[in-house]
Design a protein around this motif. Structure first.
Motif, mmCIF file in Angstrom:
data_model
loop_
_atom_site.group_PDB
_atom_site.id
_atom_site.type_symbol
_atom_site.label_atom_id
_atom_site.label_comp_id
_atom_site.label_asym_id
_atom_site.label_seq_id
_atom_site.Cartn_x
_atom_site.Cartn_y
_atom_site.Cartn_z
ATOM 1 N N HIS A 135 -24.350 -3.538 -6.494
ATOM 2 C CA HIS A 135 -23.427 -4.427 -5.792
ATOM 3 C C HIS A 135 -23.338 -3.968 -4.352
ATOM 4 O O HIS A 135 -22.944 -2.836 -4.080
ATOM 5 C CB HIS A 135 -22.027 -4.377 -6.440
ATOM 6 C CG HIS A 135 -22.038 -4.872 -7.841
ATOM 7 N ND1 HIS A 135 -21.697 -6.160 -8.186
ATOM 8 C CD2 HIS A 135 -22.377 -4.250 -9.005
ATOM 9 C CE1 HIS A 135 -21.798 -6.313 -9.486
ATOM 10 N NE2 HIS A 135 -22.230 -5.155 -10.017
ATOM 11 N N HIS A 144 -22.550 1.233 2.080
ATOM 12 C CA HIS A 144 -21.869 1.685 0.861
ATOM 13 C C HIS A 144 -21.844 0.567 -0.172
ATOM 14 O O HIS A 144 -21.557 -0.586 0.152
ATOM 15 C CB HIS A 144 -20.444 2.131 1.180
ATOM 16 C CG HIS A 144 -20.418 3.399 1.961
ATOM 17 N ND1 HIS A 144 -20.398 4.635 1.352
ATOM 18 C CD2 HIS A 144 -20.455 3.635 3.291
ATOM 19 C CE1 HIS A 144 -20.420 5.576 2.286
ATOM 20 N NE2 HIS A 144 -20.452 5.000 3.480
ATOM 21 N N GLY A 145 -22.138 0.918 -1.390
ATOM 22 C CA GLY A 145 -22.123 -0.065 -2.473
ATOM 23 C C GLY A 145 -21.829 0.634 -3.790
ATOM 24 O O GLY A 145 -21.361 1.772 -3.806
ATOM 25 N N SER A 146 -22.118 -0.056 -4.879
ATOM 26 C CA SER A 146 -21.910 0.582 -6.189
ATOM 27 C C SER A 146 -22.922 0.060 -7.184
ATOM 28 O O SER A 146 -23.508 -1.013 -6.998
ATOM 29 C CB SER A 146 -20.492 0.340 -6.680
ATOM 30 O OG SER A 146 -20.291 -1.040 -6.855
ATOM 31 N N ASN A 194 -23.610 4.695 -13.453
ATOM 32 C CA ASN A 194 -22.553 3.859 -12.911
ATOM 33 C C ASN A 194 -21.827 4.639 -11.824
ATOM 34 O O ASN A 194 -21.599 5.832 -11.968
ATOM 35 C CB ASN A 194 -21.528 3.487 -14.000
ATOM 36 C CG ASN A 194 -22.082 2.375 -14.880
ATOM 37 O OD1 ASN A 194 -22.714 1.439 -14.391
ATOM 38 N ND2 ASN A 194 -21.853 2.509 -16.178
ATOM 39 N N GLY A 195 -21.457 3.964 -10.737
ATOM 40 C CA GLY A 195 -20.660 4.650 -9.714
ATOM 41 C C GLY A 195 -20.983 4.184 -8.311
ATOM 42 O O GLY A 195 -21.812 3.300 -8.100
ATOM 43 N N ASP A 196 -20.284 4.811 -7.352
ATOM 44 C CA ASP A 196 -20.495 4.455 -5.948
ATOM 45 C C ASP A 196 -21.820 5.022 -5.460
ATOM 46 O O ASP A 196 -22.202 6.131 -5.839
ATOM 47 C CB ASP A 196 -19.361 5.029 -5.080
ATOM 48 C CG ASP A 196 -18.065 4.254 -5.300
ATOM 49 O OD1 ASP A 196 -18.158 3.109 -5.774
ATOM 50 O OD2 ASP A 196 -16.986 4.813 -5.029
ATOM 51 N N ASN A 210 -23.375 -0.857 -11.236
ATOM 52 C CA ASN A 210 -22.707 -1.085 -12.516
ATOM 53 C C ASN A 210 -23.676 -1.735 -13.478
ATOM 54 O O ASN A 210 -24.256 -2.769 -13.160
ATOM 55 C CB ASN A 210 -21.503 -2.014 -12.324
ATOM 56 C CG ASN A 210 -20.232 -1.220 -12.087
ATOM 57 O OD1 ASN A 210 -19.985 -0.215 -12.765
ATOM 58 N ND2 ASN A 210 -19.460 -1.669 -11.115
ATOM 59 N N ASP A 224 -26.662 8.804 -4.812
ATOM 60 C CA ASP A 224 -25.362 8.950 -5.459
ATOM 61 C C ASP A 224 -24.301 9.184 -4.377
ATOM 62 O O ASP A 224 -24.493 9.974 -3.453
ATOM 63 C CB ASP A 224 -25.404 10.145 -6.409
ATOM 64 C CG ASP A 224 -24.125 10.273 -7.212
ATOM 65 O OD1 ASP A 224 -24.221 10.313 -8.443
ATOM 66 O OD2 ASP A 224 -23.035 10.347 -6.607
ATOM 67 N N GLY A 225 -23.167 8.495 -4.480
ATOM 68 C CA GLY A 225 -22.132 8.604 -3.460
ATOM 69 C C GLY A 225 -21.525 9.990 -3.375
ATOM 70 O O GLY A 225 -21.020 10.381 -2.326
ATOM 71 N N LYS A 226 -21.554 10.760 -4.465
ATOM 72 C CA LYS A 226 -20.921 12.086 -4.450
ATOM 73 C C LYS A 226 -21.944 13.207 -4.256
ATOM 74 O O LYS A 226 -21.852 14.010 -3.338
ATOM 75 C CB LYS A 226 -20.148 12.302 -5.764
ATOM 76 C CG LYS A 226 -18.881 11.465 -5.814
ATOM 77 C CD LYS A 226 -18.027 11.861 -7.005
ATOM 78 C CE LYS A 226 -16.976 10.788 -7.265
ATOM 79 N NZ LYS A 226 -17.473 9.743 -8.200
#
Lengths: 298, 382
Positions: free
Chosen positions: B252, B243-245, B270-272, B247, B346-348
């Motif tokens: 990151h 898991h990262g993000s 931008n986002g998780d 920006n 994308d995290g979602k």
């Protein structure tokens, strides 16, 4: 190899005792079962001997052989002053009754069993749960209603009428039995048939029916036997001598307790059993398959 | 035969759709696989193509002709079922000849052709046995012969190898592949085994909940998974996820920063995110530009490699190392991967957020690696 060596090293007598010990449970089991079955075997034996001999000394030792009791095969029986219908008429009628019933039951049962097992239609569940209820009615409780119905259709004193009644009473059970066999046929096999170029009817005839052969055999045996031994319905709804069946024929001979000729009764009872025995010998194999459950590795 | 499914929907209970607006097109002679977990609708899709089920809506086209209402018997397809579905009361020969019998092929020709089909799957010596007297692998070959005997336009294979043991499965896999190439027949394979799909199919449709998630070649599925689901499903051992993000175009990940800008699909993303790394793309040491470290949890010896499980933060990462390295649980090690090998989702929505990797470029860089040692060898011997 090991067992061969073992028998060499163990002295003979010891091994014999050992074998006896090992088999003791079987001896006990068969002994108990044998003794309890003896009266039944004795009963049949008595029936058999009684029909071929004039007298039974002390009730058990047969004396002077005779075929007199079997004369019903070639001449009519005179009972209470009147001639009874020929035994062959009764036999033929019993055959017609049991045979027609079997054919009808298998035909209807196989079709309804398939429908209940495979086809989705409204009311299927309701039919499934209520068919067994139908079977729960003892035929004696329906006698009066059935009489009115048969009379209305002019089927009173007709074998065909009673066949219809008996078949109707048997169908729920038959359908249930055969439905179980259809349930065991995997959908895959049926689908494979469709893909391999059959129509649904053709799949039914060429693939599904051969697979449930043991089921068909078992329902035909059960319905034939129950038709052959049917008494109550036939006794109630058949009056004329031409339509008499064997069960009613036997009843006629015992109608007056003072005049019963037990030797004759025994002979006719044996005669009545012969077709059942023959039928059983030929269908035994299929019956055995039933208990082990329909289809192997489909 | 070219097969098209257009907006197919099928429901069994009128509440939920088993198959939901499915589109699929299969070229003539192509071998495709429907891949997905059990209950995702792949067998239902196949049975609709066979004509056993009828779609509630949508069209099935064979060579451009609508066949929705055509009975299975008139579709000229061959099918191998998971259970083989042989006819237990017929001999092997009768089983194989059965489809021809339905086409009213003359008896001599029928037997001749059935024997030929039996020969292509090496069954000659079992012709007069009943299916119950055959082993699983032999039954499977009978089913295959029965499916191909009438020269169908389409061959359907419903998990044909799931009941075989490992060795037989690999054997049958090459058998099926050989047969399909030889007959040039359009083939659909239903399977939940991604390895089977990868090795056999020209294209794979990855399915989930009655929908096709991605329909692509095995290589594209492996290197360009469209979303997390496909990434997770394809490849053994499965992909590692961290898991990262993201920006301002920077990834990151565990206190490390990696620039992504040019590779992002939308620059302003931008986002998780969830970062996926294939076990094969990780190596010990710090050669790659994404460097991570963790503690070895346990080591699986395979033979040609060691598969080691490393705990990084609270996620387990698995990758291959040289089998002769003395690695034991509890050791702290550093490992790395190239940022170009990362798959980022994308995290979602769980969709890919990077641009598609260029398969040709990957091929080029790999071809160089493969040829080089070979070339060096030949130089030595020369």
């Amino acid at each position: 190899m090991d067992s061969a060596q073992a028998t060499v090293t163990i002295p003979r007598q010891k091994s014999r005792i050992y074998i006896l010990k090992k088999r003791l449970p079987y001896f006990i089991a068969y002994g108990v079962l044998g003794i309890t079955t003896l009266p039944i075997i004795f009963m049949y034996l008595w029936l058999f001997l009684n029909s071929f001999f004039q007298k039974m000394k002390f009730g058990i030792i047969p004396e002077s052989f005779t075929l007199e009791n079997w004369s019903f095969l070639w001449e009519p029986i005179v009972y209470r002053g009147s001639e009874l219908p020929s035994i062959w008429t009764a036999t033929w009628n019993s055959f017609v009754f049991a045979g027609t019933m079997t054919i009808l039951e298998v035909l209807i049962g196989v079709m309804s069993g398939y429908a209940l097992s495979r086809i989705q239609f409204p009311g299927r569940k309701f039919i499934l749960t209520t068919t067994m209820l139908l079977h729960a009615f003892p035929s004696i409780s329906l006698l009066i209603a059935v009489f009115y119905i048969l009379n209305f259709f002019g089927l009173y004193d007709s074998l065909f009428g009673v066949i219809l009644v008996k078949t109707a009473l048997q169908i729920p059970m038959t359908t249930w039995i055969i439905k179980g066999f259809f349930d065991d046929v995997p959908w895959d096999v049926e689908w494979a048939g469709l893909i391999d170029g059959c129509s649904r009817i053709k799949v039914w005839f060429q693939i599904v029916l051969p697979l449930i052969k043991p089921g068909i055999a078992s329902i035909s045996i059960f319905s034939f036997l129950s038709g052959w031994s049917e008494f109550l319905l036939l006794y109630t709804f058949i009056v004329s001598g031409d339509n008499i069946t064997l069960a009613s024929f036997l009843q006629k001979l015992t109608s007056d307790p003072n005049l019963v000729n037990y030797s004759l009764l025994g002979a006719i009872s044996l005669f009545y059993m012969i077709p059942v025995l023959i039928f059983f010998i030929f269908t035994q194999k299929s019956l055995m398959q039933v208990s082990s459950g329909g289809i192997k590795n489909a | 035969m070219k097969i098209e499914l257009k907006n197919i929907t099928k429901s069994f209970d009128k509440k939920t759709n088993t198959i939901d607006n499915l589109n699929l097109s299969i070229e003539d002679g192509e071998f495709i696989a429907l891949l997905g977990p059990s209950g995702c609708g792949k067998t239902t899709t196949m049975l609709m193509i066979a004509g056993i089920y009828k779609p509630d809506s949508g069209d099935i086209l064979f060579d451009g002709q609508r066949v929705n209402e055509v009975e299975p018997k008139d579709r000229n397809v061959g099918m191998v079922f998971q259970s083989y579905a042989l006819y237990p009361h017929m001999t092997v020969l009768d089983n194989i000849a059965f489809p021809l019998k339905q086409q009213k092929v003359k008896k001599e020709e029928r037997i001749q052709r059935a024997k030929e089909a039996a020969a292509t799957v090496h069954l000659e010596q079992y012709l007069h046995r009943k299916p119950g007297e055959l082993s699983g692998g032999q039954q499977q070959r009978v089913a295959l012969a029965r499916a191909i005997v009438k020269n169908p336009r389409l061959l359907l294979l419903d998990e044909p190898m799931s009941n075989l043991d490992e060795r037989l499965r690999i054997e049958m896999r090459s058998e099926i592949s050989r047969l399909q190439k030889k007959l040039g027949i359009t083939t659909i394979l239903v399977t939940h085994d991604q390895q089977e799909a990868m090795t056999l199919a020209d294209r794979i449709a990855v399915m989930k909940d009655g929908q096709i998630i991605q329909y692509d070649t095995p290589m594209a599925l492996y290197y360009q998974p469209e979303n997390l689901y496909v990434a997770r499903f394809i490849g053994t051992p499965p992909m590692n996820f961290l898991h990262g993000s993201v920006n301002n175009g920077i990834l990151h990940l565990h206190n490390r920063k990696l620039p992504l800008e040019t590779r992002l699909l939308t620059k302003s993303y931008n986002g998780d995110v969830i970062v996926g790394i294939r076990p094969h793309d990780i190596q010990l040491g710090s050669h790659g530009d994404l460097q991570l470290e963790g503690t070895i949890q346990f080591v699986e010896t395979i033979g040609h490699a060691k598969l080691i499980n490393v705990l990084v933060g609270d996620t387990m990462i698995r990758f291959f190392t040289n089998p002769f390295l003395d690695l034991v649980p509890g050791m702290n090690i550093q490992f790395s991967a190239n940022s170009s090998d990362l798959h980022i989702f994308d995290g979602k929505t769980e969709k890919r957020i990077l641009k598609k990797k260029d398969l040709k470029a990957i091929r080029k860089s790999n071809a160089v690696n493969q040829i080089l040692p070979h070339a060096a060898d030949s130089k030595k011997s020369g």
